[in-house]
Design a protein around this motif. Structure first.
Motif, PDB file in Angstrom:
ATOM      1  N   LYS A  62       0.918  -1.238   0.091  1.00 25.73           N
ATOM      2  CA  LYS A  62      -0.150  -0.179   0.017  1.00 25.73           C
ATOM      3  C   LYS A  62       0.889   1.361   0.052  1.00 25.73           C
ATOM      4  CE  LYS A  62      -3.897  -2.018   2.618  1.00 25.73           C
ATOM      5  NZ  LYS A  62      -4.900  -2.228   3.866  1.00 25.73           N
ATOM      6  N   GLY A  66       1.237   4.276  -3.176  1.00 22.00           N
ATOM      7  CA  GLY A  66       1.261   5.604  -2.942  1.00 22.00           C
ATOM      8  C   GLY A  66       2.705   6.361  -3.450  1.00 22.00           C
ATOM      9  N   LEU A  71      -0.759  10.212  -4.771  1.00 26.25           N
ATOM     10  CA  LEU A  71      -1.923   9.928  -3.539  1.00 26.25           C
ATOM     11  C   LEU A  71      -3.256   9.300  -4.301  1.00 26.25           C
ATOM     12  CD1 LEU A  71      -2.971  10.479  -0.918  1.00 26.25           C
ATOM     13  CD2 LEU A  71      -3.704  12.869  -1.324  1.00 26.25           C
ATOM     14  N   TRP A  72      -3.788  10.024  -5.024  1.00 20.58           N
ATOM     15  CA  TRP A  72      -5.195   9.297  -5.505  1.00 20.58           C
ATOM     16  C   TRP A  72      -5.048   8.169  -6.349  1.00 20.58           C
ATOM     17  CZ3 TRP A  72      -8.718  11.104  -2.232  1.00 20.58           C
ATOM     18  CH2 TRP A  72      -8.659  12.297  -2.015  1.00 20.58           C
ATOM     19  N   MET A  75      -4.154   5.420  -3.929  1.00 19.60           N
ATOM     20  CA  MET A  75      -5.174   4.921  -3.281  1.00 19.60           C
ATOM     21  C   MET A  75      -6.033   4.025  -4.093  1.00 19.60           C
ATOM     22  SD  MET A  75      -8.212   7.169  -1.621  1.00 19.60           S
ATOM     23  CE  MET A  75      -9.729   6.473  -0.965  1.00 19.60           C
ATOM     24  N   ALA A  78      -3.847   0.750  -4.441  1.00 19.17           N
ATOM     25  CA  ALA A  78      -3.912   0.173  -3.188  1.00 19.17           C
ATOM     26  C   ALA A  78      -5.443  -0.577  -2.748  1.00 19.17           C
ATOM     27  CB  ALA A  78      -3.444   0.845  -2.113  1.00 19.17           C
ATOM     28  N   LEU A  79      -6.516   0.139  -3.060  1.00 15.42           N
ATOM     29  CA  LEU A  79      -7.693  -0.327  -2.660  1.00 15.42           C
ATOM     30  C   LEU A  79      -7.997  -1.518  -3.807  1.00 15.42           C
ATOM     31  CD1 LEU A  79     -10.279  -0.129  -1.391  1.00 15.42           C
ATOM     32  CD2 LEU A  79     -11.113   1.536  -3.060  1.00 15.42           C
ATOM     33  N   LEU A 161     -11.361   1.619   2.365  1.00 13.27           N
ATOM     34  CA  LEU A 161     -11.400   2.771   1.937  1.00 13.27           C
ATOM     35  C   LEU A 161     -10.304   3.446   2.987  1.00 13.27           C
ATOM     36  CD1 LEU A 161     -14.481   3.779   0.359  1.00 13.27           C
ATOM     37  CD2 LEU A 161     -12.292   3.982  -0.837  1.00 13.27           C
ATOM     38  N   SER A 164      -6.544   2.284   2.975  1.00 14.65           N
ATOM     39  CA  SER A 164      -6.013   2.481   1.336  1.00 14.65           C
ATOM     40  C   SER A 164      -5.442   4.017   1.615  1.00 14.65           C
ATOM     41  CB  SER A 164      -6.858   2.098   0.418  1.00 14.65           C
ATOM     42  OG  SER A 164      -7.130   0.957   0.521  1.00 14.65           O
ATOM     43  N   PHE A 165      -6.289   4.832   1.965  1.00 22.07           N
ATOM     44  CA  PHE A 165      -6.014   6.243   1.932  1.00 22.07           C
ATOM     45  C   PHE A 165      -4.838   6.493   2.629  1.00 22.07           C
ATOM     46  CE2 PHE A 165      -6.663  10.522   3.249  1.00 22.07           C
ATOM     47  CZ  PHE A 165      -6.786  11.358   2.230  1.00 22.07           C
ATOM     48  N   TYR A 167      -2.414   4.617   3.858  1.00 20.92           N
ATOM     49  CA  TYR A 167      -1.042   4.094   3.504  1.00 20.92           C
ATOM     50  C   TYR A 167      -0.637   4.748   2.248  1.00 20.92           C
ATOM     51  CZ  TYR A 167      -0.736   0.331   6.815  1.00 20.92           C
ATOM     52  OH  TYR A 167      -0.901  -0.403   8.011  1.00 20.92           O
ATOM     53  N   ALA A 168      -1.592   5.407   1.287  1.00 24.36           N
ATOM     54  CA  ALA A 168      -1.222   5.861   0.064  1.00 24.36           C
ATOM     55  C   ALA A 168      -0.658   7.221   0.428  1.00 24.36           C
ATOM     56  CB  ALA A 168      -2.687   6.076  -0.620  1.00 24.36           C
TER      57      ALA A 168
END
Length: 222
Positions: A62, A66, A71-72, A75, A78-79, A161, A164-165, A167-168
């Motif tokens: 994860k 990132g 970032l996005w 995410m 990773a998700l 969610l 994932s955010f 860790y990103a």
């Protein structure tokens, strides 16, 4: 794509599945992404799902998402990778490894079964929000229940969610991370644990206020 995934699996296996190795190869891999974005992303997702399903290392992956995709994008990757790993583990437990999982994780599976009977899909959501419960164990134990694969996937999507955010974000700050404990502060861990309790607390409160009548059983027959 499969060849690329195999190469990535070798790269990230064993002792290479570390933050140090990720930091060392960050620029190199970002260059590969720019050259082959579709192939690399597909291979990374496949590798992520396989590793997350069968071995520790999902947290580092994860962070890697990132660090490599931003970032996005990180995410989303990773998700997607974590969700793929969850589904692989769930289906493997239900159809391929049921006897072994029942024998190896009998006590843990019994605890999760009781939680599902009491709180339904809210219990799975709480498990997903809690960063202290092993990811693979949730997937394996859920594969032994009567929950449908579609229900498991949708609830897991929501529950995965927040992590994932987080860790990103950690991946975008990779240069400042020296060890895994730097990813999640004690305050952040406590916040996520508290978040994991809130759905069950909400279900308990709704039952106290409105009673159990009319509450559907979320454990559908497979």
């Amino acid at each position: 794509m499969l060849v690329l995934a195999a190469i990535l699996l070798v790269w990230l296996s064993g002792d290479l599945l570390t933050l140090g190795e990720l930091k060392r190869r960050q620029l190199e891999l970002q260059a590969v992404i720019r050259a082959q974005p579709v192939a690399f992303t597909a291979g990374f997702l496949l590798m992520f799902g396989i590793v997350a399903a069968v071995m520790p290392g999902a947290a580092v992956l994860k962070v890697a998402a990132g660090a490599l995709f931003g970032l996005w994008g990180g995410m989303a990757v990773a998700l997607g990778g974590t969700l793929l790993g969850a589904v692989i583990g769930f289906l493997a437990s239900r159809y391929l490894m049921r006897h072994w999982v029942e024998h190896r994780f009998e006590r843990q599976a019994a605890v999760i079964n009781r939680g599902l009977e009491r709180d339904g899909i809210v219990y799975l959501l709480a498990l997903r929000f809690n960063p202290l419960i092993p990811f693979f164990l949730i997937n394996f134990a859920m594969g032994l229940t009567r929950m449908r694969a579609t229900t498991f996937t949708l609830v897991s999507l929501v529950g995965l969610l927040p992590a994932s955010f987080v860790y990103a974000i950690a991946g975008t700050e990779l240069a400042r991370i020296e060890q895994p404990s730097d990813i999640l502060s004690a305050r952040l861990i406590a916040s996520l644990v508290l978040l994991s309790v809130m759905p069950i607390a909400g279900r308990w409160l709704s039952r106290r206020l409105g009673g159990r009548r009319g509450v559907a059983d979320p454990l559908e027959q497979a």
